[in-house]
Scaffold this motif. Structure first.
Motif, short mmCIF file in Angstrom:
data_model
loop_
_atom_site.label_atom_id
_atom_site.label_comp_id
_atom_site.label_asym_id
_atom_site.label_seq_id
_atom_site.Cartn_x
_atom_site.Cartn_y
_atom_site.Cartn_z
N GLN A 148 0.81 -1.22 0.00
CA GLN A 148 0.00 0.00 0.00
C GLN A 148 0.84 1.28 0.00
O GLN A 148 0.30 2.37 -0.03
N GLN A 149 2.16 1.13 0.07
CA GLN A 149 3.03 2.30 0.16
C GLN A 149 3.02 3.09 -1.14
O GLN A 149 3.20 2.54 -2.23
N LYS A 150 2.85 4.40 -1.02
CA LYS A 150 2.94 5.25 -2.21
C LYS A 150 4.39 5.62 -2.47
O LYS A 150 5.25 5.54 -1.58
N LEU A 151 4.65 6.06 -3.71
CA LEU A 151 6.01 6.26 -4.17
C LEU A 151 6.33 7.74 -4.37
O LEU A 151 5.45 8.51 -4.78
N PRO A 152 7.59 8.16 -4.12
CA PRO A 152 7.99 9.51 -4.50
C PRO A 152 7.75 9.73 -5.98
O PRO A 152 7.80 8.80 -6.79
N ILE A 153 7.51 10.98 -6.36
CA ILE A 153 7.28 11.35 -7.76
C ILE A 153 8.49 12.14 -8.25
O ILE A 153 8.97 13.05 -7.57
N PHE A 154 8.98 11.79 -9.44
CA PHE A 154 10.14 12.45 -10.04
C PHE A 154 9.76 12.91 -11.44
O PHE A 154 9.61 12.09 -12.35
N VAL A 155 9.55 14.21 -11.62
CA VAL A 155 9.25 14.77 -12.94
C VAL A 155 10.59 15.09 -13.62
O VAL A 155 11.39 15.86 -13.08
N TYR A 156 10.79 14.50 -14.80
CA TYR A 156 12.10 14.52 -15.45
C TYR A 156 12.02 15.21 -16.81
O TYR A 156 11.09 14.96 -17.59
N PHE A 157 13.03 16.06 -17.09
CA PHE A 157 13.13 16.76 -18.37
C PHE A 157 14.40 16.29 -19.07
O PHE A 157 15.51 16.46 -18.55
N HIS A 158 14.24 15.72 -20.25
CA HIS A 158 15.38 15.14 -20.96
C HIS A 158 16.29 16.22 -21.54
O HIS A 158 15.90 17.36 -21.76
N GLY A 159 17.54 15.83 -21.79
CA GLY A 159 18.50 16.72 -22.42
C GLY A 159 18.50 16.57 -23.94
O GLY A 159 17.68 15.87 -24.52
#
Length: 343
Positions: free
Chosen positions: A93-104
């Protein structure tokens, strides 16, 4: 400054020359950015570098990460690839950190859907146990800057709009922990991430109440009209960073000293207003952008910003080596360090 700031050292100029000789010989060249791409008078854009697009995977065989593509906006066209790692056996049931990523890719190459970034973000999602949203922003020269910045900001607002709501993307609603929210990117994408987190701190807009915990800046693309450290050599005025910026943002107010590319320019927002709690910066010993990363790190430390900033130097490596060669020990070290940051 050589083109190694934007492409791996294993790709030589001969690739550009070979492609140039064989392609569109009957068309007139309007302008070009060797060895990256060429624009013809009819508007056709020919890219010579960049990895091919690959589809998302229901279950990546190496990492067991699932991915899918989503549409954020039809007009302008903004989309993303979302990565979901397998759940830990003892925490269903554990929720996960969110990582918004912008490519190079120098604002004009690569994609959220390219092979290199797909492989890399599968590894990040798996190692860090985070939900990744990799943003597909519009590229120059078809869409000159500031389009990439505007698209990335809209994507960031769209992701955070899922906080305390039943919005359109179930993976974000069901699995994302918006109290552990991060952004980041590599090279041009790191530049985008910096400007986004600076905008969060400067503007009153609060991203629907979501606070950015930290930002990952891997080999960030910054520049200015004045050289720093090892850049103080003949040819600085023709550096590839300057050529790229002129190409992707020809009408930039202030040129290379626009605050988007030069965070220490006159009139730029103070780095003391960065809208996050911690910053992680990577530089590589053989990267032409390394001293800019150090320059930025020193400026943040001196700015009066109250967060924590860390600089990781990896000696003997090229620009964005961890994306091109993720199997090496140094690359694994970078991925592990990012994973320990995204908690």
């Amino acid at each position: 400054m050589s083109s190694s700031a934007f492409i791996p050292n294993t790709i030589s100029l001969s690739l550009f020359l070979s492609a140039s000789f064989n392609s569109m010989a009957s068309k007139e060249i309007a302008r070009e950015l060797p060895p990256l791409l060429r624009v013809y008078n009819d508007g056709t854009v020919e890219r010579f570098l960049g990895s091919p697009h690959v589809p998302p995977s229901l279950l990546d065989p190496e990492t067991l990460v699932s991915s899918k593509d989503i549409v954020i906006s039809e007009n302008p066209s903004i989309s993303a690839r979302v990565y979901l790692p397998p759940k830990l056996n003892n925490s269903h049931q554990q929720k996960l950190p969110i990582f918004v990523y912008f490519h190079g890719g120098a604002f004009c190459l690569e994609s959220a859907f390219s092979f290199l970034h797909h492989r890399y973000l599968n590894l990040i999602a798996s190692e860090a146990k985070v939900l990744v949203v990799s943003v597909e922003y519009r590229l120059a020269p078809e869409n000159p800057l500031p389009a990439a910045y505007e698209d990335s900001w809209e994507a960031l607002k769209w992701v955070t709009s899922h906080f305390n709501s039943n919005k359109s993307e179930p993976w974000l609603v069901e699995h994302g922990d918006f109290n552990r929210f991060y952004i980041g990117g590599d090279t041009a994408g790191a530049n985008v991430a910096h400007n986004a987190v600076l905008r969060v701190g400067v503007e009153s807009e609060t991203l629907w109440g979501v606070k950015i915990a930290g930002v990952v800046l891997a080999f960030p693309l910054f520049w200015s009209s004045e050289p720093v450290l090892s850049e103080m050599v003949e040819g600085f005025e023709e550096s590839s960073a300057m050529q790229v910026w002129k190409f992707v943002y020809p009408d930039a107010p202030g040129g290379i000293d626009n605050p988007l590319i030069n965070p220490l320019a006159s009139g730029a927002p103070s780095l003391a207003s960065l809208g996050c709690h911690k910053v992680l910066i990577f530089v590589a010993g053989k990267d032409d952008l390394r001293d800019r990363g150090i320059w930025y790190y020193d400026a943040v430390k001196k700015s009066g910003w109250e967060g924590d900033v860390e600089l990781v130097r990896v000696e003997g490596e090229e620009h964005c080596f961890q994306i091109y060669h993720p199997e090496t020990e140094n690359s694994k070290g970078v991925i592990s360090r990012i994973a320990s940051f995204l908690v």
